[in-house]
Scaffold this active site. Structure first.
Site, short mmCIF file in Angstrom:
data_model
loop_
_atom_site.label_atom_id
_atom_site.label_comp_id
_atom_site.label_asym_id
_atom_site.label_seq_id
_atom_site.Cartn_x
_atom_site.Cartn_y
_atom_site.Cartn_z
N PHE A 197 -5.15 -3.54 -0.80
CA PHE A 197 -4.73 -2.15 -0.54
C PHE A 197 -5.25 -1.20 -1.62
CE2 PHE A 197 -0.57 -3.26 1.99
CZ PHE A 197 -1.34 -3.74 3.04
N SER A 216 -0.99 -8.15 5.64
CA SER A 216 -2.10 -8.45 4.74
C SER A 216 -1.70 -9.60 3.82
CB SER A 216 -2.45 -7.23 3.89
OG SER A 216 -3.36 -7.60 2.86
N ASN A 242 -3.00 -10.09 0.97
CA ASN A 242 -3.52 -9.76 -0.36
C ASN A 242 -2.57 -8.93 -1.22
OD1 ASN A 242 -5.97 -11.07 0.28
ND2 ASN A 242 -6.60 -9.25 1.44
N THR A 243 -1.36 -8.68 -0.73
CA THR A 243 -0.30 -8.06 -1.53
C THR A 243 0.84 -9.07 -1.62
OG1 THR A 243 -0.88 -5.80 -0.88
CG2 THR A 243 1.37 -6.17 -1.65
N LYS A 261 1.65 -4.29 12.73
CA LYS A 261 0.49 -5.19 12.64
C LYS A 261 0.92 -6.51 12.03
CE LYS A 261 -4.41 -5.32 11.49
NZ LYS A 261 -5.56 -4.53 11.03
N ASN A 297 -4.02 -9.46 12.03
CA ASN A 297 -4.69 -9.24 10.75
C ASN A 297 -5.58 -10.44 10.45
OD1 ASN A 297 -5.20 -8.16 8.10
ND2 ASN A 297 -3.21 -7.16 8.18
#
Length: 351
Positions: free
Chosen positions: A118, A183, A185-186, A225, A254
């Protein structure tokens, strides 16, 4: 692009590091989008209108979030013939994302791995860029989706406050809003897909959305999402929550954390979300499960691994109403947009 064969453009871009190629492309689109330079990638939009979640989509192919995180190139992307463009993910405060390198190509599988995290300039810059976009001045403007998330530094227990802050800011400027809880990635973000956390988040979002609808005199659809890495039980829980809280739709899916389809290839072991061809079947499986659980009328946007018009048709047959692309655009180029739009127009809807 339309004046330069994409095979040549791709050779140049793939000679660069992935994130450098991404940044170069976005700079080109942003700087040239409302100038004569836009003729280099401009394509006639295929007309295939469909109504979904109360919105009239000019056609059924959209740009997925993640490419234009800061809403810099809405007009440039729209010139490629998309019926709708989704930008973001935006977070309340600017943040740099994860350390570089954080994007990796796996060309043998038409795939990418990213762990961007993000990275974006925050709400203030994002909204300023949305306001600059000229697409609404067109006779038949594309639809605009604004994708929202939480800051990495915000504890997961306080994530709802970040989403509400984003919702407040983007609501007046969006045709629809996407809540990104998928996501990889967080840290801990995907925990928001669990039943209790999801119910709490959706309850707060829907209450605020109703308040905003009264204030602005217009109901804006809100989509959720979700990830492809869900069990059938988890998908069933999410489907029930979407309906219980009156959400307007769902985007599936995603990126994936699975590496089954890329084992042994260079970069396959990099952490992050895998996109492109390897996620196609996993995305379709989730879409089928959602359609079975949600019934025939609930709006589903299908995304994941679409590399051709035929792939898009399969996504619709799985249960999606419209589709989005991202990695396919990188590997196949702008000509993929009208190819998909024409294939879906010829197919004529879910079967």
């Amino acid at each position: 692009m339309s004046l330069i064969p994409y095979s040549l453009s791709r050779a140049i871009l793939f000679g660069m590091q992935p994130e450098a190629a991404h940044d170069f492309t976005m700079d080109m689109l942003a700087k040239g989008q409302n100038s004569p330079l836009a003729c280099a990638w401009r394509q006639t939009r295929v007309s295939d209108p469909v109504t979904l979640a109360g919105l009239s989509f000019p056609n059924r192919v959209g740009m997925a979030a993640g490419l234009d995180k800061n809403a810099r190139a809405i007009d440039g992307l729209g010139a490629m013939g998309f019926g709708f463009v989704e930008v973001g993910t935006v977070t309340p405060l600017a943040q740099p994302g994860n350390p570089k390198p954080r994007m990796f190509r796996i060309p043998e599988r038409d795939a990418l791995i990213n762990r961007l995290g993000f990275n974006n300039g925050g709400l203030e810059a994002f909204i300023a860029n949305v306001k600059k976009a000229q697409f609404r001045n067109q006779a038949n403007p594309l639809l605009l989706g604004l994708n929202i998330g939480k800051n990495a530094a915000t504890p997961i227990e306080e994530a709802t406050s970040d989403y509400l802050r984003c919702l407040d800011a983007v609501y007046p400027h969006a045709d629809y809003i996407t809540v990104n809880i998928s996501s990889p990635n967080t840290k801990n973000l995907r925990a928001l897909q669990s039943d209790e956390a999801l119910d709490a988040l959706l309850s707060a979002l829907v209450a605020r959305r109703e308040q905003l609808a009264r204030e602005h005199g217009r109901h804006k659809p809100v989509f959720l999402k979700i990830a492809p890495d869900l069990t059938e039980e988890q998908v069933a829980v999410i489907a029930a929550s979407l309906q219980a809280h009156g959400m307007d739709g769902v985007i599936a899916t995603n990126t994936t954390i699975s590496r089954d389809a890329v084992q042994g290839l260079q970069h396959a072991e990099e952490t992050g979300g895998l996109s492109g061809r390897p996620v196609f079947e996993a995305s379709n499986a989730v879409i089928r499960q959602l359609r079975a659980a949600l019934g025939p009328q609930f709006p589903i946007i299908g995304v994941g691994g679409i590399m051709s018009g035929a792939d898009a048709v399969e996504k619709i047959k799985a249960g999606a109403d419209v589709v989005q692309i991202y990695t396919g655009l990188i590997y196949k180029g702008p000509a993929l947009v009208p190819e998909i739009a024409q294939a879906l127009k010829a197919q004529g809807g879910r079967r």
